[in-house]
Scaffold this active site. Structure first.
Site, PDB file in Angstrom:
ATOM      1  N   CYS A  22      -2.261   8.757   3.164  1.00  0.00           N
ATOM      2  CA  CYS A  22      -1.697   8.492   1.579  1.00  0.00           C
ATOM      3  C   CYS A  22      -2.909   8.786   0.911  1.00  0.00           C
ATOM      4  CB  CYS A  22      -1.342   6.979   1.733  1.00  0.00           C
ATOM      5  SG  CYS A  22      -2.367   5.637   2.173  1.00  0.00           S
ATOM      6  N   GLU A  66       0.875  -1.204   0.145  1.00  0.00           N
ATOM      7  CA  GLU A  66      -0.012   0.046   0.004  1.00  0.00           C
ATOM      8  C   GLU A  66       0.831   1.243   0.151  1.00  0.00           C
ATOM      9  OE1 GLU A  66      -1.777   2.886   1.230  1.00  0.00           O
ATOM     10  OE2 GLU A  66      -2.362   1.935   3.060  1.00  0.00           O
ATOM     11  N   GLU A  97      -6.328  -4.138   1.202  1.00  0.00           N
ATOM     12  CA  GLU A  97      -6.416  -4.391   2.669  1.00  0.00           C
ATOM     13  C   GLU A  97      -7.913  -4.087   3.136  1.00  0.00           C
ATOM     14  OE1 GLU A  97      -3.138  -2.126   4.126  1.00  0.00           O
ATOM     15  OE2 GLU A  97      -2.431  -3.973   4.864  1.00  0.00           O
TER      16      GLU A  97
HETATM   17  C1  SIN Z   1      -3.098   5.504   4.817  1.00  0.00           C
HETATM   18  O1  SIN Z   1      -2.693   6.649   5.212  1.00  0.00           O
HETATM   19  O2  SIN Z   1      -2.086   4.727   4.861  1.00  0.00           O
HETATM   20  C2  SIN Z   1      -4.163   4.684   5.332  1.00  0.00           C
HETATM   21  C3  SIN Z   1      -5.354   5.851   5.603  1.00  0.00           C
HETATM   22  C4  SIN Z   1      -6.695   4.993   5.936  1.00  0.00           C
HETATM   23  O3  SIN Z   1      -6.893   3.775   6.148  1.00  0.00           O
HETATM   24  O4  SIN Z   1      -7.682   5.831   6.123  1.00  0.00           O
END
Ligand code: SIN
Length: 496
Positions: free
Chosen positions: A299, A265, A473
């Site tokens: 992210c 990820e 995920e």
């Molecule tokens: C991430 O920033 O890697 C995950 C963000 C999320 O699960 O909302």
């Protein structure tokens, strides 16, 4: 006055609670260390704890222990795994106060967001407690007849889970829970910026009934030596990583040695598109969430906003007013909506992005500077008319800066949105249902929020396309990442 003293004076009860929570974080049982690593509070820059700097030999010992425990765990029934995970869910919720306090202190997210993350993280455990009972498999007739084909889904084997600092609990449980549900042991390496939440989370897993040794935690400041030794170890069958694309690419190369199943990820550069036919209030509210959740440090955060000209002035005025009005300060104060960013390097990156964009012609609508106080605070910032040449259009911002570009047409918005090697998430705001689906289809990302600034949901397959990663995920797909499909065929004579 030093922050610790000021905090103790302003809110003695909460201060005492946070000290007690920090003291409750367990040490590691693995003793092979090469010194310790300090953990700093981003709101002050001060040290709040130290963690072991495990050696590579210790990491391999963790592999041995988790592998042995994992082989026994793989033989347990789905019902047993499900029951244990349900007990873990209850234990995490029971300890939500300590978890939230530690998370805010080591990561700097507001206490409100820390509580939300504890629930989000625990929900992954509950979801996989339920999914553990639905491991899947199939029973088919061969197309030619005469034989029956059975497929099974069993545990893939020992998993190495490398987690980021921005969601120290949710990214851990999003990996550990499906690994355990599938029947795998695991070695978890949290980021050294935020390891305390993970240590406590794993301790709570054990208190709830997860066998000792099944989930090992390794902390090290030599991540590349760890990855090199552990991912290429013959006993490891799975690696799951959340972090940057360059690191993901290196890990995939290591995983290639033993053909280790990989979930990555990785980086994002999410576009957020607002069309003239959008509901203005809904778009502003959605953009605030898509941009500012976790202080902009996710992210999937909206990295580039493309606003159609007919709505641009109103949208930018309303959005800027909201950004400028955010209450910034001590993340443990319930009134605070924006805490610090994670460290000094993040502040330097944000300063550079603003200076570079404005030098290349962007207009600064609000914010733009580091706060003049201890800790790593950067103002909520809006940049308008950002040119393509600005570094901010190709860099993952990971902070409270909104980068806005005005566009004339839908085609221009889509072309600009797709002009990136990343493809994690996108957001679209329009009241036209045809446009909503047509644009969502045209965007080259793994996830699209339509009139919705929040994508994250335990029941959703979270992940990206292009250089944003591989695998998913959460959801039932997230369980498959920890399973191996096998197939049996049996020839059958007609007897009836
Ligand atoms: C991430 O920033 O890697 C995950 C963000 C999320 O699960 O909302």
């Amino acid at each position: 006055m030093a922050y610790e003293a000021a905090f103790a004076e302003a809110d003695p009860e909460l201060y005492a609670r946070s000290k007690a929570a920090l003291a409750a974080v367990p040490g590691s049982l693995l003793t092979g260390i090469d010194g310790t690593i300090p953990v700093l509070d981003p709101a002050t820059g001060e040290e709040i704890a130290t963690i072991p700097n495990h050696t590579v030999e210790t990491a391999l010992e963790a592999v041995t222990l988790a592998d042995a425990a994992g082989r026994a765990w793989a033989k347990t029934t789905p019902r047993k795994r499900s029951d244990v995970l349900h007990a873990v869910y209850a234990k995490l919720i029971e300890n939500r106060d300590d978890l939230a306090l530690i998370m805010s202190r080591e990561m700097g997210k507001t206490i409100t967001e820390s509580y939300a993350e504890v629930q989000y993280a625990a929900d992954y455990v509950r979801w996989y407690a339920e999914e553990a009972l639905r491991a899947g498999g199939s029973y088919r007739e061969s197309p030619q007849g005469g034989s029956t084909m059975v497929t099974t889904r069993g545990p893939v084997g020992l998993a190495v889970l490398i987690t980021p600092w921005n969601f120290p609990m949710a990214m851990a449980t999003r990996k550990i829970a499906p690994a355990l549900a599938a029947g795998c042991g695991c070695v978890v390496k949290p980021a050294t910026l935020t390891p305390l939440t993970t240590y406590l989370t794993v301790k709570l897993f054990e208190e709830a009934g997860v066998p000792a040794g099944l989930v090992q935690v390794i902390t090290t400041n030599n991540a590349s030596a760890f990855s090199e030794a552990v991912i290429t170890d013959d006993r490891v069958r799975k690696v799951s990583f959340t972090g940057s694309t360059p690191v993901g690419s290196t890990l995939m190369r290591l995983a290639a040695k033993n053909i280790v199943k990989s979930s990555m990820e990785l980086g994002g550069n999410a576009p957020l598109l607002v069309f003239d036919d959008a509901d203005l209030d809904r778009a502003i509210e959605g953009a605030m969430l898509a941009k500012m959740r976790n202080g902009g440090q996710t992210c999937v955060s909206a990295n580039r906003m493309f606003i159609q000209e007919g709505i641009a002035d109103d949208f930018i005025a309303g959005f800027t007013e909201k950004m400028a009005g955010l209450v910034q300060g001590n993340p443990l104060n319930r009134e605070v909506e924006l805490g610090p960013v994670v460290d000094g390097r993040a502040v330097e990156r944000l300063q550079h992005l603003v200076a570079d964009a404005t030098a290349k012609g962007a207009d600064l609508r609000t914010g733009g500077t580091k706060l003049d106080r201890a800790g790593h605070f950067f103002e909520a910032t809006v940049l308008d008319n950002v040119p393509v040449a600005a570094d901010i259009t190709t860099t993952e911002i990971f902070g409270p800066i909104a980068s806005i570009t005005r566009v004339k047409t839908q085609e221009e918005a889509i072309a600009k949105a797709n002009d990136t090697c990343f493809g994690l998430a996108a957001f679209v705001f329009t009241e036209n249902v045809d446009r909503a689906f047509n644009v969502a289809e045209a965007l080259e990302t793994g996830m699209v929020g339509i009139n919705n600034g929040l994508l994250s949901n335990v029941a959703a397959p979270f992940g990206g396309v292009k250089q944003s990663g591989i695998g998913r995920e959460g959801s039932s797909e997230g369980l498959e990442e920890y399973q191996e499909i096998r197939y049996f065929t049996m020839q059958r004579r007609e007897t009836v």
